[in-house]
Design an enzyme around this catalytic site. Structure first.
Site, PDB file in Angstrom:
ATOM      1  CE  LYS A 121      -7.829   1.879   0.646  1.00 54.81           C
ATOM      2  NZ  LYS A 121      -6.438   2.253   0.849  1.00 54.81           N
ATOM      3  CG  ASP A 140      -5.029   4.735   3.283  1.00 57.69           C
ATOM      4  OD1 ASP A 140      -4.658   3.855   4.090  1.00 57.69           O
ATOM      5  OD2 ASP A 140      -5.787   4.494   2.324  1.00 57.69           O
TER       6      ASP A 140
HETATM    7  N1  LIG Z   1       1.221   0.195   3.157  1.00 57.99           N
HETATM    8  C1  LIG Z   1      -0.048   0.503   3.152  1.00 57.99           C
HETATM    9  O1  LIG Z   1      -0.674   0.713   4.204  1.00 57.99           O
HETATM   10  C2  LIG Z   1      -0.781   0.667   1.842  1.00 57.99           C
HETATM   11  C3  LIG Z   1      -1.963   1.427   1.786  1.00 57.99           C
HETATM   12  C4  LIG Z   1      -2.602   1.570   0.535  1.00 57.99           C
HETATM   13  C5  LIG Z   1      -2.071   0.935  -0.587  1.00 57.99           C
HETATM   14  N2  LIG Z   1      -0.933   0.189  -0.472  1.00 57.99           N
HETATM   15  C6  LIG Z   1      -0.345  -0.465  -1.666  1.00 57.99           C
HETATM   16  O2  LIG Z   1      -0.081   0.539  -2.624  1.00 57.99           O
HETATM   17  C7  LIG Z   1      -0.259   0.033  -3.947  1.00 57.99           C
HETATM   18  C8  LIG Z   1      -1.123   0.999  -4.750  1.00 57.99           C
HETATM   19  O3  LIG Z   1      -2.422   1.062  -4.176  1.00 57.99           O
HETATM   20  P1  LIG Z   1      -3.586   1.955  -4.821  1.00 57.99           P
HETATM   21  O4  LIG Z   1      -4.763   1.805  -3.958  1.00 57.99           O
HETATM   22  O5  LIG Z   1      -3.082   3.323  -5.114  1.00 57.99           O
HETATM   23  O6  LIG Z   1      -3.814   1.178  -6.210  1.00 57.99           O
HETATM   24  P2  LIG Z   1      -4.376   1.756  -7.600  1.00 57.99           P
HETATM   25  O7  LIG Z   1      -5.315   2.889  -7.345  1.00 57.99           O
HETATM   26  O8  LIG Z   1      -4.820   0.565  -8.350  1.00 57.99           O
HETATM   27  O9  LIG Z   1      -3.067   2.392  -8.338  1.00 57.99           O
HETATM   28  C9  LIG Z   1      -2.047   1.565  -8.843  1.00 57.99           C
HETATM   29  C10 LIG Z   1      -0.887   2.419  -9.338  1.00 57.99           C
HETATM   30  O10 LIG Z   1       0.190   1.534  -9.756  1.00 57.99           O
HETATM   31  C11 LIG Z   1       0.518   1.825 -11.108  1.00 57.99           C
HETATM   32  N3  LIG Z   1       0.949   0.586 -11.785  1.00 57.99           N
HETATM   33  C12 LIG Z   1       0.308  -0.612 -11.762  1.00 57.99           C
HETATM   34  N4  LIG Z   1       1.002  -1.521 -12.489  1.00 57.99           N
HETATM   35  C13 LIG Z   1       2.090  -0.876 -12.988  1.00 57.99           C
HETATM   36  C14 LIG Z   1       3.175  -1.264 -13.810  1.00 57.99           C
HETATM   37  N5  LIG Z   1       3.289  -2.519 -14.268  1.00 57.99           N
HETATM   38  N6  LIG Z   1       4.123  -0.352 -14.112  1.00 57.99           N
HETATM   39  C15 LIG Z   1       4.038   0.918 -13.643  1.00 57.99           C
HETATM   40  N7  LIG Z   1       3.027   1.360 -12.862  1.00 57.99           N
HETATM   41  C16 LIG Z   1       2.057   0.468 -12.533  1.00 57.99           C
HETATM   42  C17 LIG Z   1      -0.729   2.404 -11.726  1.00 57.99           C
HETATM   43  O11 LIG Z   1      -0.380   3.149 -12.874  1.00 57.99           O
HETATM   44  P3  LIG Z   1      -1.457   3.411 -14.071  1.00 57.99           P
HETATM   45  O12 LIG Z   1      -2.185   4.662 -13.672  1.00 57.99           O
HETATM   46  O13 LIG Z   1      -0.604   3.568 -15.263  1.00 57.99           O
HETATM   47  O14 LIG Z   1      -2.349   2.196 -14.125  1.00 57.99           O
HETATM   48  C18 LIG Z   1      -1.220   3.275 -10.567  1.00 57.99           C
HETATM   49  O15 LIG Z   1      -0.495   4.472 -10.490  1.00 57.99           O
HETATM   50  C19 LIG Z   1      -0.888  -1.361  -3.776  1.00 57.99           C
HETATM   51  O16 LIG Z   1       0.116  -2.296  -4.012  1.00 57.99           O
HETATM   52  C20 LIG Z   1      -1.326  -1.410  -2.331  1.00 57.99           C
HETATM   53  O17 LIG Z   1      -1.198  -2.704  -1.795  1.00 57.99           O
HETATM   54  C21 LIG Z   1      -0.266   0.057   0.709  1.00 57.99           C
END
Ligand SMILES: NC(=O)c1ccc[n+]([C@@H]2O[C@H](COP(=O)([O-])OP(=O)(O)OC[C@H]3O[C@@H](n4cnc5c(N)ncnc54)[C@H](OP(=O)(O)O)[C@@H]3O)[C@@H](O)[C@H]2O)c1
Length: 273
Positions: free
Chosen positions: A66, A102
């Protein structure tokens, strides 16, 4: 000629976007198809080139591309400039135009429920790409204050700074403290990836009450522990699949300039769970 659309990312096998968009094409009798195309990290440039070669009409972008996608685009929407990431691309005679649905896709289910955002306080869990779009959304809608709780403190602070730059009061806290204080916020949003693998809620839900709007953007599984526990506390809950549908409908409307058939898209999505 059949128009081709795609979602690019890695992993991509379990993406629900092809089901959603192909259901929309069927519902409206459109001569279009939508495929999932795996592009591994580090191969985005070549991947985009092959999409240009087949004259792709448009595509969605997901993890991990992205942000990097910003480098390969000819023109950016205002949302992309603000958020710094792209999830939807249109191909206009070889010119790639970047959009980000988004942010508005996230806001859509809140608006649908007529829940006011203006002057309200937000607790946002996570500081990744999705959290950034969400923070920008709350700032756009005039929320009063946003508190970021993230596992990695530095990233939480960075996101709080970003939110402040958009004109919204912001601060940063720990996930532990967030759990203790969750009841004080109108919106409590999980934008971490905790729950994807059926993990327990990223914060304690003891303080959640019927005044909270609890929104989990994880859509698979639909009923995360965070949602299930919050429901027990009588909170208003919003599911991740609603954001998924919201962003898909907006992408559909950018590409096809017709209203997305929401019900057909929702039906196939819920059938997929
Ligand atoms: N519904 C929808 O349309 C939609 C759209 C976009 C994304 N999503 C979902 O949203 C989630 C995040 O997406 P993203 O693109 O933002 O991913 P990302 O950039 O990889 O960010 C992941 C986030 O989760 C945190 N995290 C990961 N493992 C963790 C743990 N064990 N304990 C606490 N915090 C943890 C990370 O914290 P750190 O900074 O500490 O690593 C970071 O803040 C994904 O699961 C994705 O599938 C859904």
């Amino acid at each position: 000629m059949t128009k081709t659309f795609a979602v690019i990312g890695d992993p991509i096998d379990h993406s629900l976007s092809p089901n959603i968009h192909n259901a929309a094409f069927n519902a409206l009798g459109m001569d279009c198809t939508y495929i999932a195309y795996r592009i591994p990290k580090g191969e985005l440039k070549e991947g985009i080139e092959s999409l240009r070669q087949i004259k792709i009409s448009g595509f969605n972008v997901t993890i991990p591309h992205k942000i990097e996608m910003m480098r390969y685009i000819d023109e950016l929407s205002e949302e992309c400039k603000t958020i710094g990431a792209i999830n939807t691309v249109t191909n206009e005679n070889g010119r790639l135009i970047g959009h980000n649905t988004d942010m508005d896709g996230f806001l859509e289910p809140i608006k649908k429920r007529n829940i006011a955002i203006k002057n309200e306080d937000v607790l946002l869990l996570g500081a990744g790409g999705a959290a950034r779009a969400i923070a920008a959304g709350f700032a756009k809608e005039g929320a009063h204050k946003i508190t970021i709780a993230n596992r990695t403190k530095e990233k939480g602070k960075e996101l709080a700074k970003f939110a402040a730059s958009l004109g919204i009061e912001s601060n940063e806290t720990s996930l532990d403290e967030a759990g203790q204080n969750a009841g004080k916020y109108k919106f409590v949003v999980n934008a971490t990836s905790v729950g994807l693998k059926n993990e327990l809620s990223p914060i304690s839900t003891n303080a959640i009450n019927s005044q909270n709007v609890v929104y989990d953007i994880i859509y698979m599984p639909m009923n995360t522990d965070f949602i299930a526990q919050s429901k027990k506390k009588s909170a208003i809950v919003i599911y991740g699949y609603e954001m998924l549908l919201g962003q898909a409908c907006l992408a559909f409307e950018i590409w096809h300039k017709v209203k997305a058939p929401y019900d057909a898209m929702r039906k196939v999505l819920l059938g997929g769970f």
